[in-house]
Write an enzyme that holds these catalytic residues in place. Structure first.
Site, PDB file in Angstrom:
ATOM      1  N   ALA B  97      -6.255  -0.821  -4.599  1.00  0.00           N
ATOM      2  CA  ALA B  97      -5.590  -1.065  -3.317  1.00  0.00           C
ATOM      3  C   ALA B  97      -6.358  -0.475  -2.144  1.00  0.00           C
ATOM      4  O   ALA B  97      -6.091  -0.813  -0.994  1.00  0.00           O
ATOM      5  CB  ALA B  97      -4.188  -0.474  -3.346  1.00  0.00           C
ATOM      6  N   MET B  98      -7.308   0.406  -2.445  1.00  0.00           N
ATOM      7  CA  MET B  98      -7.990   1.108  -1.343  1.00  0.00           C
ATOM      8  C   MET B  98      -8.993   0.200  -0.637  1.00  0.00           C
ATOM      9  O   MET B  98      -9.788  -0.462  -1.289  1.00  0.00           O
ATOM     10  CB  MET B  98      -8.707   2.340  -1.885  1.00  0.00           C
ATOM     11  CG  MET B  98      -9.443   3.116  -0.810  1.00  0.00           C
ATOM     12  SD  MET B  98     -10.083   4.680  -1.402  1.00  0.00           S
ATOM     13  CE  MET B  98     -11.311   5.022  -0.134  1.00  0.00           C
TER      14      MET B  98
END
Lengths: 496, 129
Positions: B97-98
Site C-alpha cells: 500500500a505504500m
C-alpha cells in the site's frame, strides 16, 4: 532437490508472497482506536507517559463533550462543553468555570452547538458556535455570563465541519476557522450518514473567491428518496443532485466554507485570512507572529474519497491582504491529490481528479504533516521557560474515527504531540503507556482518551489538556459517551 | 543445484521481509524523551545533524502513516531490523500500500538522513525494550 521439496518450496513462496503482493494494509482489518467496547471510564494519571521531569494530574472529570479551555483576566479556569457530538448526540452547550476542587459553575449555555473552542480577552469570552442547527456564529459572553451577544452569524456551518477555535490576535481581531460542508468538495451519501444532508438537503460548500470547475460529476444512490435504484449526480460546490458543467464559475463569498476568517470583537466586516482549508480546527499565534492552523485532512469516504492524507499544520500570514489558497479540494499540503499511488486507496480506487479547472495559487509548504486520521485539533505555543520547550507548538490529537473515516492498521492520535516549528519535527509529548497506542478505554487503562484542546496557563507553568472523553466507532458511525470528559494539567518540575 | 539451493532461501528472505511488516504495531513505550543522549550505545550519533535532518524529512513524508515510527495508517517501522538497501528500495519503489517517493520528493541526501533517523529510533526502542 526432489519434485516434492520443490513443490513445498513453491507453496511456501506463494504463502509469503501473498502478503507482499497485497501488502499488510490490504490483508489487515481496520484497527482504529474507537473500534472497541468499553465500560465506565476510570482515570489514572500514572498511565500517561511524559518526558522526564513532567507530571500530569486530574483537574476535573465528568464533563460532557468538552472542546475548549481558557482563563479569565484573574487567572480563573474555564472549559466549554460542545453541546453536540458526531454521532448526532445533542446536549446543551455550556461555558463552565472550573473551581479549585474540580467542581464546575455554569456561566453560559446555548442550544446551537457544537461550541468548538473559547478564548478570553478584554473582559469577555469569545466562543465559536458551530451552529449545526441554525448556522455558525461567533459569540461574545461577558465574564459573569450575564450577557451574551452575537458578534457574527449566518456562517455556513451546517455540514460536516463547523465554526472552530476562536483566538484573539495581538491586533485585537478575532480569528476563527470555518470548516467545509463535505470531505472533498462534493455532497454525497456520507453526508446523509453524518446526519445533516436530510436536515439541509441544499447545503454545499462555498469558496472564498470565484472558482472555475473542471466539470467532474459523481453519481451515487440517492439517500434522500426511498425509491429503490434512484440515483443522483452531483458536482463540486453544488447542492446534492446538481451536476456541474465544465468551465462553470462558482462565485466566491466572504462567509465561505473551508477558511480562516477574522472579525472585530464588536462585529462588522469579515475578512478572509486563508482559504482552501478542509477543516481548520485549532488556531494559535506563534512567537514569530504567524497564525498556526491545524487542518483535519481528507477522509476515505463519500463520492470522492481521498486516501492517505495526514492532518496538516500550517503557518499562515495573518494579513488578509496576503490571503492564500491552501489547496482544498485538490491538494493535500502542497501535493496534488491526483498522485495515484499517494491518494488512491490501494488496489481499489483511482486517484481523484482535480475539481478546479484553475488553481488560485500554488499551495505553500506546510510546517509538518501529522498522522492520517489523527484529528489533530487544539494547538497552543509554549512561551515560557517555566515549562520547557519554549517556542514549540503543542497539538492535541483527538484520535482516529476509523472505520468511518477510513481504515487504519492501528489507532492514530489519542495523544499530545510537540512540534518544533523551527526545524519542522514532531515529537510525542503525552501518550498512554504501553506497547500499543490508543485511547485509554481500548488499552483498559486510565490515561488519555481523546485530547482535543489545550492551553498554557497565564503564568506559563502548566499545560491544560481537554480530553473529550469516550467515543467508540463502529460501522454505523460514532458513539460518544456523555460525562466521560476530563481536564488534565501537566507541569514541569524544572519550572516550579 | 546451487541455483536450486539458493532458490530455497528465497521464501526465508521474503518471510523475514514480510512478517515484520505485518507485525505488532509498536514495541516499547511512546518516545516522549529526545533521541539525543538516550542511546549511548547506539552506532548513530544523536548529535549528528543528519539525524535531525532525517527527523524533519520523516515529519514531512513518513510520520503521516507511521506516526513516530509506530503503526497507524501503515505498519510500525521502529522495530524492523531491515537492511539499509531494503529501506531505501521500499521508499523509492513503494511496495504494497505504500507509495513510492521519487528523488524530487525525497532526494538522496534526505533519504540517507531518514535512514539514520530510523536507526536512531530503533536503537531507542531496543534500549527501552
Amino acid at each position: 532437490m526432489s519434485a516434492r521439496s520443490l513443490r513445498r518450496g513453491a507453496v511456501t513462496f506463494l504463502f509469503f508472497l501473498a502478503p507482499l503482493a497485497a501488502g499488510c494494509y490490504s490483508i489487515s482489518p481496520s484497527a482504529g482506536g474507537g473500534q472497541t467496547r468499553v465500560g465506565n471510564r476510570y482515570v489514572n494519571p500514572g498511565d500517561v507517559a511524559l518526558p522526564p521531569g513532567y507530571r500530569i494530574e486530574l483537574v476535573a472529570r465528568g464533563l460532557t463533550f468538552p472542546t475548549g479551555v481558557t482563563f479569565d483576566d484573574t487567572g480563573r479556569l474555564y472549559v466549554v462543553e460542545s453541546g453536540y457530538s458526531y454521532g448526532e448526540k445533542w446536549t446543551t452547550s455550556r461555558l463552565l468555570r472550573v473551581d479549585g476542587d474540580g467542581g464546575t459553575t455554569v456561566i453560559a449555555t446555548g442550544e446551537n452547538g457544537p461550541w468548538n473552542g473559547v478564548d478570553f480577552d478584554d473582559g469577555a469570552f469569545f466562543i465559536a458556535e458551530g451552529g449545526h442547527r441554525d448556522g455558525g456564529r461567533v459569540l461574545r459572553v461577558s465574564s459573569d455570563g450575564s450577557r451574551k451577544d452575537v458578534v457574527l452569524d449566518n456562517l455556513p456551518s451546517l455540514g460536516d465541519h463547523h465554526t472552530n477555535g476562536p483566538v484573539v490576535g495581538p491586533d485585537g481581531w478575532i480569528y476563527f476557522g470555518q470548516g467545509t460542508a463535505t470531505n472533498s468538495g462534493v455532497v454525497g451519501p456520507d453526508n446523509a450518514k453524518m446526519g445533516w444532508l436530510r436536515r439541509h438537503p441544499t447545503f454545499h460548500d462555498i469558496p472564498a473567491r470565484d472558482v472555475k470547475l473542471a466539470g467532474h460529476n459523481f453519481t451515487s444512490d440517492n439517500p434522500l428518496t426511498n425509491t429503490r435504484g434512484d440515483q443522483a449526480t452531483t458536482g463540486a460546490y453544488l447542492p446534492y443532485g446538481t451536476p456541474s458543467l465544465e468551465g462553470q464559475v462558482i462565485l466566491g463569498q466572504t462567509l465561505c466554507t473551508g477558511a480562516v476568517l477574522r472579525v472585530r470583537p464588536s462585529g462588522g466586516d469579515v475578512e478572509v485570512v486563508a482559504w482552501g482549508l478542509r477543516n481548520p480546527y485549532g488556531l494559535a499565534f506563534g512567537p514569530d507572529g504567524r497564525l498556526y492552523v491545524t487542518e483535519n485532512s481528507y477522509d476515505v469516504r463519500g463520492n470522492r474519497p481521498v486516501w492517505g492524507a495526514g492532518d496538516v499544520l500550517w503557518a499562515v500570514d495573518p494579513d488578509p491582504a496576503k490571503a492564500l489558497w491552501y489547496g482544498w479540494p485538490d491538494f493535500h499540503g502542497d501535493t496534488p491529490i491526483t498522485k495515484a499511488d499517494h491518494y488512491g486507496a490501494p488496489f481499489r480506487d483511482r486517484a481523484p481528479k482535480f475539481l478546479l479547472a484553475e488553481h488560485p495559487n500554488e499551495p505553500p509548504a506546510p510546517v509538518v504533516k501529522l498522522g492520517v486520521h489523527s484529528s489533530s485539533n487544539g494547538i497552543d505555543f509554549c512561551r515560557s521557560g517555566r515549562f520547557g520547550h519554549n517556542g514549540d507548538a503543542f497539538v492535541a490529537q483527538f484520535g482516529d474515527m476509523a472505520p468511518a473515516v477510513g481504515k487504519t492498521m492501528a489507532p492514530v492520535g489519542f495523544k499530545v504531540v510537540r512540534v518544533d516549528v523551527r526545524n519542522g519535527t514532531i515529537h510525542d509529548f503525552a501518550a498512554n503507556r504501553g506497547r500499543q497506542n490508543g485511547p485509554a478505554s481500548r488499552l483498559k487503562k486510565g490515561g488519555l482518551e481523546r485530547p482535543t484542546a489545550l492551553r498554557f496557563s497565564p503564568d506559563g507553568r502548566s499545560l491544560y489538556v481537554v480530553d473529550f472523553g469516550v467515543m467508540t466507532v463502529d460501522d454505523n458511525g460514532p458513539r460518544p459517551r456523555e460525562r466521560t470528559g476530563v481536564l488534565w494539567r501537566i507541569t514541569w518540575e524544572g519550572g516550579q | 543445484m546451487n541455483i536450486l539451493r539458493t532458490l530455497r532461501l528465497v521464501p526465508l528472505v521474503l518471510a523475514a521481509w514480510s512478517i515484520p511488516g505485518c507485525g505488532p504495531e509498536r514495541r516499547g513505550e511512546p518516545h516522549t524523551e529526545p533521541l539525543a543522549g538516550s542511546h549511548d550505545e547506539s552506532p548513530v550519533d544523536p548529535a549528528d545533524p543528519a539525524v535531525t535532518r532525517g527527523h524533519h524529512v520523516f515529519s514531512q513524508h513518513c510520520h503521516q502513516c507511521h506516526p513516530g515510527g509506530a503503526a497507524g495508517q501503515g505498519p510500525a517501522i521502529n522495530d524492523k531490523p531491515l537492511p539499509v538497501a531494503l529501506i531505501k528500495n521500499q521508499v523509492r519503489a513503494g511496495h504494497g500500500a505504500m507509495p513510492g517517493f521519487n528523488d524530487e520528493e525525497v532526494n538522496d541526501d534526505d533519504l540517507e538522513a531518514v535512514v539514520k533517523y530510523l536507526k536512531a529510533l530503533r536503537s531507542l526502542d531496543e534500549r527501552r525494550g
